[in-house]
Design an enzyme around this catalytic site. Structure first.
Site, PDB file in Angstrom:
ATOM      1  N   ASN A 120       0.849  -1.198   0.000  1.00  0.00           N
ATOM      2  CA  ASN A 120       0.000   0.000   0.000  1.00  0.00           C
ATOM      3  C   ASN A 120       0.883   1.246   0.000  1.00  0.00           C
ATOM      4  O   ASN A 120       1.933   1.292   0.645  1.00  0.00           O
ATOM      5  CB  ASN A 120      -1.019  -0.003   1.141  1.00  0.00           C
ATOM      6  CG  ASN A 120      -0.437  -0.203   2.517  1.00  0.00           C
ATOM      7  OD1 ASN A 120       0.620  -0.789   2.671  1.00  0.00           O
ATOM      8  ND2 ASN A 120      -1.130   0.276   3.531  1.00  0.00           N
ATOM      9  N   GLU A 122       0.490   5.260   0.599  1.00  0.00           N
ATOM     10  CA  GLU A 122      -0.418   6.297   1.089  1.00  0.00           C
ATOM     11  C   GLU A 122       0.064   7.687   0.667  1.00  0.00           C
ATOM     12  O   GLU A 122       1.140   7.838   0.077  1.00  0.00           O
ATOM     13  CB  GLU A 122      -0.530   6.176   2.617  1.00  0.00           C
ATOM     14  CG  GLU A 122      -1.078   4.817   3.006  1.00  0.00           C
ATOM     15  CD  GLU A 122      -1.390   4.678   4.492  1.00  0.00           C
ATOM     16  OE1 GLU A 122      -0.927   5.513   5.295  1.00  0.00           O
ATOM     17  OE2 GLU A 122      -2.109   3.726   4.836  1.00  0.00           O
ATOM     18  N   GLU A 133      -3.063  -4.564  -3.166  1.00  0.00           N
ATOM     19  CA  GLU A 133      -3.570  -5.455  -4.216  1.00  0.00           C
ATOM     20  C   GLU A 133      -3.560  -4.759  -5.571  1.00  0.00           C
ATOM     21  O   GLU A 133      -3.173  -5.327  -6.590  1.00  0.00           O
ATOM     22  CB  GLU A 133      -5.012  -5.885  -3.907  1.00  0.00           C
ATOM     23  CG  GLU A 133      -5.166  -6.723  -2.646  1.00  0.00           C
ATOM     24  CD  GLU A 133      -5.467  -5.886  -1.411  1.00  0.00           C
ATOM     25  OE1 GLU A 133      -4.896  -4.775  -1.275  1.00  0.00           O
ATOM     26  OE2 GLU A 133      -6.255  -6.340  -0.570  1.00  0.00           O
ATOM     27  N   CYS A 164     -10.461  -4.584  -0.088  1.00  0.00           N
ATOM     28  CA  CYS A 164     -11.542  -3.591  -0.034  1.00  0.00           C
ATOM     29  C   CYS A 164     -12.391  -3.686  -1.312  1.00  0.00           C
ATOM     30  O   CYS A 164     -12.012  -4.348  -2.284  1.00  0.00           O
ATOM     31  CB  CYS A 164     -10.967  -2.183   0.122  1.00  0.00           C
ATOM     32  SG  CYS A 164     -10.288  -1.507  -1.403  1.00  0.00           S
ATOM     33  N   CYS A 167     -10.660  -2.704  -4.592  1.00  0.00           N
ATOM     34  CA  CYS A 167      -9.709  -3.729  -5.053  1.00  0.00           C
ATOM     35  C   CYS A 167     -10.454  -4.933  -5.629  1.00  0.00           C
ATOM     36  O   CYS A 167     -10.006  -5.533  -6.605  1.00  0.00           O
ATOM     37  CB  CYS A 167      -8.796  -4.174  -3.913  1.00  0.00           C
ATOM     38  SG  CYS A 167      -7.550  -2.933  -3.530  1.00  0.00           S
TER      39      CYS A 167
HETATM   40  N1  THU Z   1      -5.282  -1.515   2.464  1.00  0.00           N
HETATM   41  C1  THU Z   1      -4.706  -2.304   1.528  1.00  0.00           C
HETATM   42  O1  THU Z   1      -3.634  -1.990   1.004  1.00  0.00           O
HETATM   43  N2  THU Z   1      -5.346  -3.460   1.182  1.00  0.00           N
HETATM   44  C2  THU Z   1      -6.445  -3.946   1.808  1.00  0.00           C
HETATM   45  O2  THU Z   1      -6.898  -5.036   1.486  1.00  0.00           O
HETATM   46  C3  THU Z   1      -7.071  -3.171   2.894  1.00  0.00           C
HETATM   47  C4  THU Z   1      -6.573  -1.784   3.065  1.00  0.00           C
HETATM   48  C5  THU Z   1      -4.558  -0.295   2.891  1.00  0.00           C
HETATM   49  C6  THU Z   1      -5.110   1.019   2.464  1.00  0.00           C
HETATM   50  C7  THU Z   1      -4.544   1.942   3.531  1.00  0.00           C
HETATM   51  O3  THU Z   1      -3.228   2.311   3.170  1.00  0.00           O
HETATM   52  C8  THU Z   1      -4.456   1.063   4.756  1.00  0.00           C
HETATM   53  O4  THU Z   1      -4.537  -0.272   4.305  1.00  0.00           O
HETATM   54  C9  THU Z   1      -5.560   1.323   5.778  1.00  0.00           C
HETATM   55  O5  THU Z   1      -6.804   1.282   5.189  1.00  0.00           O
END
Ligand code: THU
Length: 218
Positions: A120, A122, A133, A164, A167
């Site tokens: 991830n 941010e 993902e 989520c 995704c």
């Molecule tokens: N996040 C993901 O990368 N994948 C998931 O399946 C759930 C959420 C990340 C997004 C954000 O950077 C952090 O987790 C908190 O939501």
């Protein structure tokens, strides 16, 4: 050329001896050999130390998660759920999550067994964040990968993590409804869903476009 997986016996650390294996290459070296190439790629990708030049020293140090009881071919083509999860876990340290403090990592496999990585990423403008993902899938698509067949995801603080909604829609775009999504359940546990289970009744633009064209032709 013969390739075997052997313990790294020259290591002085007892722990290393149990955790670290080497690929031992004997006989005339064929640098174009697919297994050897794949092993070298893996070693580079996982940041493992190469013990001497693979061609001169004739050995490659193999990360502990590849040791397992599997055959060499499987070891250098880590497409089993357990190996994919282990690979994803090894990427967690690369997650860029200074706002949520919720690191996530994912890998996706293409038709040739190539593995693409994601974490991830941010942003100070929170909504610009991209999940692990999607990073993995977009990286595969950008590299020209086709036939994405399975995806594995792990989160440092939540086991199992579930992809989520956004995704799931992206997963459904590039993986078939039957393809598997594995999530790290902690320890040896793995939870697996099909893409169809994660996103039933997915919006499928390809189908919609065909339908639109068909009705326009009527
Ligand atoms: N996040 C993901 O990368 N994948 C998931 O399946 C759930 C959420 C990340 C997004 C954000 O950077 C952090 O987790 C908190 O939501």
């Amino acid at each position: 050329m013969k390739i075997e997986m052997v313990p790294a016996i020259e290591s002085e650390s007892a722990e290393d001896q149990t955790k670290v294996m080497r690929l031992k290459v004997t006989g005339p070296i064929d640098p174009a050999d697919a297994v050897l190439r794949r092993a070298r790629e893996l070693v580079q990708r996982t940041g493992s130390t190469s013990m001497g030049s693979p061609l001169n020293g004739r050995s490659l140090r193999v990360p502990s998660f590849l040791r397992s009881d599997c055959s060499l071919t499987q070891a250098v083509a880590p497409t089993s759920p357990r190996e994919l999860i282990a690979h994803a876990r090894s990427l967690l340290k690369r997650a860029y999550a200074p706002y949520s403090h919720f690191p996530v990592a994912a890998v996706v496999v293409d038709a040739q067994g190539r593995v693409f990585e994601g974490v991830n990423v941010e942003n100070a403008s929170y909504g610009l964040t991209i999940c692990a993902e999607r990073v993995a899938i977009f990286s595969a698509i950008a590299a020209g990968a086709t036939g994405l067949s399975s995806l594995a995801v792990t989160a440092q603080k939540l086991k199992p993590v579930t992809p989520c909604g956004a995704c799931r829609q992206v997963i459904a775009e590039f993986l078939s409804a039957e393809a598997q999504v594995h999530s790290d359940g902690g320890g040896d546990a793995i939870v697996t869903w099909s893409v169809g289970e994660l996103l039933p009744h997915a919006f499928e633009p390809r189908v919609s476009v065909e339908t639109a064209l068909a009705s326009a032709a009527e």
